[in-house]
Motif scaffolding. Structure first.
Motif, PDB file in Angstrom:
ATOM      1  N   ALA A  54       0.919  -1.188  -0.386  1.00  0.00           N
ATOM      2  CA  ALA A  54       0.048   0.095  -0.002  1.00  0.00           C
ATOM      3  C   ALA A  54       0.699   1.301  -0.068  1.00  0.00           C
ATOM      4  CB  ALA A  54      -1.085   0.025   1.283  1.00  0.00           C
ATOM      5  N   LEU A  55       1.905   1.271   0.684  1.00  0.00           N
ATOM      6  CA  LEU A  55       2.650   2.331   0.874  1.00  0.00           C
ATOM      7  C   LEU A  55       3.573   2.685  -0.284  1.00  0.00           C
ATOM      8  CD1 LEU A  55       4.121   2.005   4.481  1.00  0.00           C
ATOM      9  CD2 LEU A  55       2.816   3.635   3.549  1.00  0.00           C
ATOM     10  N   VAL A  56       3.917   1.466  -1.042  1.00  0.00           N
ATOM     11  CA  VAL A  56       4.359   1.794  -2.487  1.00  0.00           C
ATOM     12  C   VAL A  56       3.576   2.382  -3.601  1.00  0.00           C
ATOM     13  CG1 VAL A  56       5.576   0.255  -4.369  1.00  0.00           C
ATOM     14  CG2 VAL A  56       6.388  -0.208  -2.124  1.00  0.00           C
ATOM     15  N   GLY A  57       2.364   1.716  -3.398  1.00  0.00           N
ATOM     16  CA  GLY A  57       1.575   2.480  -4.424  1.00  0.00           C
ATOM     17  C   GLY A  57       1.159   3.943  -4.226  1.00  0.00           C
ATOM     18  N   SER A  58       1.018   4.194  -2.714  1.00  0.00           N
ATOM     19  CA  SER A  58       1.077   5.633  -2.391  1.00  0.00           C
ATOM     20  C   SER A  58       2.174   6.490  -2.668  1.00  0.00           C
ATOM     21  CB  SER A  58       1.002   5.834  -0.864  1.00  0.00           C
ATOM     22  OG  SER A  58      -0.292   5.172  -0.740  1.00  0.00           O
ATOM     23  N   ALA A  59       3.416   5.985  -2.614  1.00  0.00           N
ATOM     24  CA  ALA A  59       4.482   6.652  -3.184  1.00  0.00           C
ATOM     25  C   ALA A  59       4.610   6.969  -4.697  1.00  0.00           C
ATOM     26  CB  ALA A  59       5.936   5.696  -2.866  1.00  0.00           C
ATOM     27  N   VAL A  60       3.896   5.982  -5.593  1.00  0.00           N
ATOM     28  CA  VAL A  60       3.986   6.127  -6.808  1.00  0.00           C
ATOM     29  C   VAL A  60       3.111   7.243  -7.080  1.00  0.00           C
ATOM     30  CG1 VAL A  60       3.405   4.990  -9.256  1.00  0.00           C
ATOM     31  CG2 VAL A  60       4.662   4.005  -7.338  1.00  0.00           C
ATOM     32  N   LEU A  61       1.830   6.947  -6.761  1.00  0.00           N
ATOM     33  CA  LEU A  61       0.614   7.966  -6.789  1.00  0.00           C
ATOM     34  C   LEU A  61       1.166   9.496  -6.556  1.00  0.00           C
ATOM     35  CD1 LEU A  61      -2.287   8.624  -7.406  1.00  0.00           C
ATOM     36  CD2 LEU A  61      -2.862   8.109  -5.033  1.00  0.00           C
ATOM     37  N   LEU A  64       3.442  10.781  -9.195  1.00  0.00           N
ATOM     38  CA  LEU A  64       2.731  11.037 -10.385  1.00  0.00           C
ATOM     39  C   LEU A  64       2.110  12.513 -10.049  1.00  0.00           C
ATOM     40  CD1 LEU A  64       0.960   7.551 -11.200  1.00  0.00           C
ATOM     41  CD2 LEU A  64       2.950   8.796 -12.626  1.00  0.00           C
ATOM     42  N   CYS A  65       1.650  12.631  -9.067  1.00  0.00           N
ATOM     43  CA  CYS A  65       0.924  13.876  -8.689  1.00  0.00           C
ATOM     44  C   CYS A  65       2.066  15.069  -8.699  1.00  0.00           C
ATOM     45  CB  CYS A  65       0.200  13.870  -7.413  1.00  0.00           C
ATOM     46  SG  CYS A  65      -1.367  12.915  -7.252  1.00  0.00           S
ATOM     47  N   TRP A  66       2.942  14.901  -8.357  1.00  0.00           N
ATOM     48  CA  TRP A  66       4.174  15.882  -8.064  1.00  0.00           C
ATOM     49  C   TRP A  66       4.504  16.188  -9.613  1.00  0.00           C
ATOM     50  CZ3 TRP A  66       5.632  20.086  -5.939  1.00  0.00           C
ATOM     51  CH2 TRP A  66       6.877  20.476  -6.355  1.00  0.00           C
ATOM     52  N   ARG A  68       3.053  16.185 -12.149  1.00  0.00           N
ATOM     53  CA  ARG A  68       2.046  17.251 -13.039  1.00  0.00           C
ATOM     54  C   ARG A  68       2.064  18.811 -12.273  1.00  0.00           C
ATOM     55  NH1 ARG A  68      -2.139  15.647 -16.039  1.00  0.00           N
ATOM     56  NH2 ARG A  68      -2.378  13.348 -16.293  1.00  0.00           N
ATOM     57  N   LEU A  69       2.270  18.804 -10.609  1.00  0.00           N
ATOM     58  CA  LEU A  69       2.050  19.973 -10.205  1.00  0.00           C
ATOM     59  C   LEU A  69       3.386  20.797 -10.125  1.00  0.00           C
ATOM     60  CD1 LEU A  69       0.390  21.667  -8.291  1.00  0.00           C
ATOM     61  CD2 LEU A  69       1.739  20.387  -6.316  1.00  0.00           C
ATOM     62  N   ARG A  70       4.660  20.025 -10.438  1.00  0.00           N
ATOM     63  CA  ARG A  70       6.029  20.857 -10.469  1.00  0.00           C
ATOM     64  C   ARG A  70       6.135  21.498 -11.773  1.00  0.00           C
ATOM     65  NH1 ARG A  70       9.694  18.016 -13.597  1.00  0.00           N
ATOM     66  NH2 ARG A  70      11.628  18.863 -12.161  1.00  0.00           N
ATOM     67  N   ARG A  71       5.318  21.391 -12.763  1.00  0.00           N
ATOM     68  CA  ARG A  71       5.345  22.170 -13.906  1.00  0.00           C
ATOM     69  C   ARG A  71       4.880  23.521 -13.695  1.00  0.00           C
ATOM     70  NH1 ARG A  71       2.417  17.453 -17.933  1.00  0.00           N
ATOM     71  NH2 ARG A  71       3.969  15.844 -17.434  1.00  0.00           N
ATOM     72  N   THR A  72       3.918  23.750 -12.931  1.00  0.00           N
ATOM     73  CA  THR A  72       3.440  25.052 -12.671  1.00  0.00           C
ATOM     74  C   THR A  72       3.914  25.626 -11.402  1.00  0.00           C
ATOM     75  OG1 THR A  72       1.356  24.046 -11.254  1.00  0.00           O
ATOM     76  CG2 THR A  72       1.140  24.435 -13.537  1.00  0.00           C
ATOM     77  N   ARG A  73       4.738  24.875 -10.502  1.00  0.00           N
ATOM     78  CA  ARG A  73       5.313  25.419  -9.207  1.00  0.00           C
ATOM     79  C   ARG A  73       6.650  24.948  -9.084  1.00  0.00           C
ATOM     80  NH1 ARG A  73       0.389  24.999  -4.707  1.00  0.00           N
ATOM     81  NH2 ARG A  73      -1.384  25.847  -5.943  1.00  0.00           N
ATOM     82  N   PRO A  74       7.485  25.159  -9.963  1.00  0.00           N
ATOM     83  CA  PRO A  74       8.982  24.849 -10.082  1.00  0.00           C
ATOM     84  C   PRO A  74       9.633  25.674  -8.896  1.00  0.00           C
ATOM     85  CG  PRO A  74       8.609  26.515 -11.561  1.00  0.00           C
ATOM     86  CD  PRO A  74       7.518  26.444 -11.248  1.00  0.00           C
ATOM     87  N   GLY A  75      10.959  24.981  -8.230  1.00  0.00           N
ATOM     88  CA  GLY A  75      11.774  25.670  -7.516  1.00  0.00           C
ATOM     89  C   GLY A  75      11.051  25.199  -5.920  1.00  0.00           C
ATOM     90  N   PRO A  76      11.884  25.648  -4.885  1.00  0.00           N
ATOM     91  CA  PRO A  76      11.378  25.786  -3.621  1.00  0.00           C
ATOM     92  C   PRO A  76      10.299  26.291  -3.153  1.00  0.00           C
ATOM     93  CG  PRO A  76      14.002  26.091  -3.700  1.00  0.00           C
ATOM     94  CD  PRO A  76      13.272  26.158  -5.155  1.00  0.00           C
ATOM     95  N   TYR A  84       8.139  16.954  -0.416  1.00  0.00           N
ATOM     96  CA  TYR A  84       9.396  16.420   0.062  1.00  0.00           C
ATOM     97  C   TYR A  84       9.007  15.575   1.566  1.00  0.00           C
ATOM     98  CZ  TYR A  84      14.189  16.001   2.109  1.00  0.00           C
ATOM     99  OH  TYR A  84      15.291  15.560   2.728  1.00  0.00           O
ATOM    100  N   PHE A  85       8.060  16.428   2.262  1.00  0.00           N
ATOM    101  CA  PHE A  85       7.944  15.466   3.577  1.00  0.00           C
ATOM    102  C   PHE A  85       7.037  14.387   3.510  1.00  0.00           C
ATOM    103  CE2 PHE A  85      10.786  17.568   6.234  1.00  0.00           C
ATOM    104  CZ  PHE A  85      10.970  19.160   5.864  1.00  0.00           C
ATOM    105  N   LEU A  86       5.913  14.721   2.599  1.00  0.00           N
ATOM    106  CA  LEU A  86       5.163  13.262   2.432  1.00  0.00           C
ATOM    107  C   LEU A  86       5.974  12.201   1.916  1.00  0.00           C
ATOM    108  CD1 LEU A  86       2.085  15.124   0.659  1.00  0.00           C
ATOM    109  CD2 LEU A  86       2.282  13.475   3.074  1.00  0.00           C
TER     110      LEU A  86
END
Length: 422
Positions: A54-61, A64-66, A68-76, A84-86
């Motif tokens: 279950a944790l491996v599946g959560s890590a993959v998910l 995948l979400c990051w 998509r999100l990193r394209r609109t919010r690059p950098g720290p 990062y902390f998740l």
């Protein structure tokens, strides 16, 4: 024109790091999952396996979400810090279930500077160090008082190494800043000269850009090679010593290997400081090359419990400092590769002085490998054989590798013989 060239010629090192930050977590999660699956019968209960799945599946998910999100919010930023902390929390939980998931947890070391605001970088690095120390000391939670002592010792070593790496990064940033200011001043001067020498302006800008790229790339290669040849190999030796401690029930033997691990840590810290100052290797501070090589071979053989012989042919002379440092680093890397991969029962190192040339040969009777597979082996992010070749080429030398599966490996370095007084 200068800006256009800079955009078109993005630093290949930066491109590789960008690719690693994008795809590295997937690859490391896969490696950790495969290693955990191979040891599941020994280390995990049935409930642990389902939880890990279950944790491996959560890590993959999450990845995948990051993606998509990193394209609109690059950098720290806040979103990157939450990601990062998740990811750290998932890696910690997985490592708790099986220490081999630490392969995934190591992402925390590489992502802190990229994802976290400056005030949270040390927190993120320390959190990752806790996870890695738990894995390296035998798994979480530590078992018994000796387990906690070992966990504490490994955590301290990890924190020391993090401090060293951060110091190296700060030194690199400072050098880059100074170089940038210098280039800016030169560009301002060239702008004034352009009024009188308009036909030479494009050439000046191109030369400045090439000088900057070459300086930054050369410094990065030097620091990367030094880190690989000193700190990384020292850490590998420390882990090997601590693994013996973990599996040993003899307190005297455990203390002996802990002392050896401490000595390796101190030696690696000294080498790190010398690397930052661009000094010669610590082993050459009081010994000439053939003496330092003899000690290195003897210590390596004792540490790996392998017969290791060192031979000098020809008339030994003291060489130029850069040549001695290069040959010593090549020998250390070749021995490190033999210790990690060869499974050899005997290793021979020969230093030959031949007229206007010096030859260093490192041979082992280990399992060998297919040289045609060499690009794939060296493309894993390390500096091993490629690093040896680059070192030799910088002093007009060359490195050749001969190997065959089941018939050992021979590494030969040939460099010009330049005496110390030249």
């Amino acid at each position: 024109m200068s800006d256009g060239v800079s955009t078109a010629r993005r630093d290949p090192v930066e491109e590789r790091w960008a690719a690693f930050h994008r795809w590295g977590p997937y690859g490391l999660l896969l490696v950790g999952t495969l290693a955990a699956a191979a040891t599941a019968d020994l280390l995990m209960s049935s409930a642990d396996r389902w939880a890990a799945l279950a944790l491996v599946g959560s890590a993959v998910l999450l990845q995948l979400c990051w993606g998509r999100l990193r394209r609109t919010r690059p950098g720290p930023g806040a979103a990157a810090a939450v990601y990062y902390f998740l990811r750290w929390g998932l890696a910690f939980a997985l490592t708790w279930l099986n220490p081999f998931f630490a392969f995934y947890a190591v992402c925390g070391y590489f992502g802190a500077q990229v994802l976290l605001p400056r005030r949270l970088v040390k927190v993120g690095l320390f959190a990752s160090a806790v996870t890695m120390a738990g894995s390296q000391s035998g798994g979480l939670p530590p078992k018994g008082s000796m387990g906690w002592v070992l966990f504490g010792a490994v955590l301290v070593i990890n924190v020391v190494l993090i401090t060293v790496f951060s110091h190296l990064a700060a030194q690199e940033d400072e050098r880059t800043r100074v170089q940038g200011e210098t280039i800016a001043e030169l560009e301002t001067t060239n702008a004034r000269l352009q009024q009188a020498l308009d036909e030479n302006a494009a050439l000046h800008a191109q030369l400045l850009l090439q000088a900057r790229e070459a300086g930054v790339a050369d410094e990065r290669r030097r620091l990367a090679a030094e880190i690989h040849d000193t700190i990384a190999q020292g850490l590998a030796g420390i882990i090997a010593q601590l693994q013996v401690v973990t599996s040993s029930t003899d307190p005297a033997l455990a203390r002996e290997h802990l002392a050896s691990a401490q000595a390796l840590a101190r030696h690696s810290l000294g080498e790190a400081r010398r690397s930052v100052q661009n000094l010669s290797p610590l082993d050459l501070e009081h010994d000439v090359l053939h003496e330092a090589l003899k000690k290195t071979v003897t210590e390596w053989g004792a540490r790996h419990e392998v017969r290791a012989d060192f031979t000098v042919t020809g008339t030994a002379v003291q060489l130029h400092e850069e040549i001695e440092a290069t040959l010593l680093r090549i020998a250390q890397e070749a021995l490190a590769n033999a210790g990690r991969h060869a499974g050899a029962s005997r290793v021979g190192v020969t230093l030959s002085f031949m007229g206007d040339e010096v030859s260093l040969d490192v041979r082992d009777d280990g399992r060998g490998f297919d040289p045609l597979d060499l690009p794939a082996r060296s493309g894993t992010g390390g500096f091993g054989l490629d690093g040896m070749r680059a070192r030799a080429e910088r002093i007009a030398g060359a490195v050749t590798v001969e190997s065959e599966p089941g018939h050992g490996t021979a590494v030969s370095a040939r460099v010009p013989l330049v005496p110390h007084d030249h």
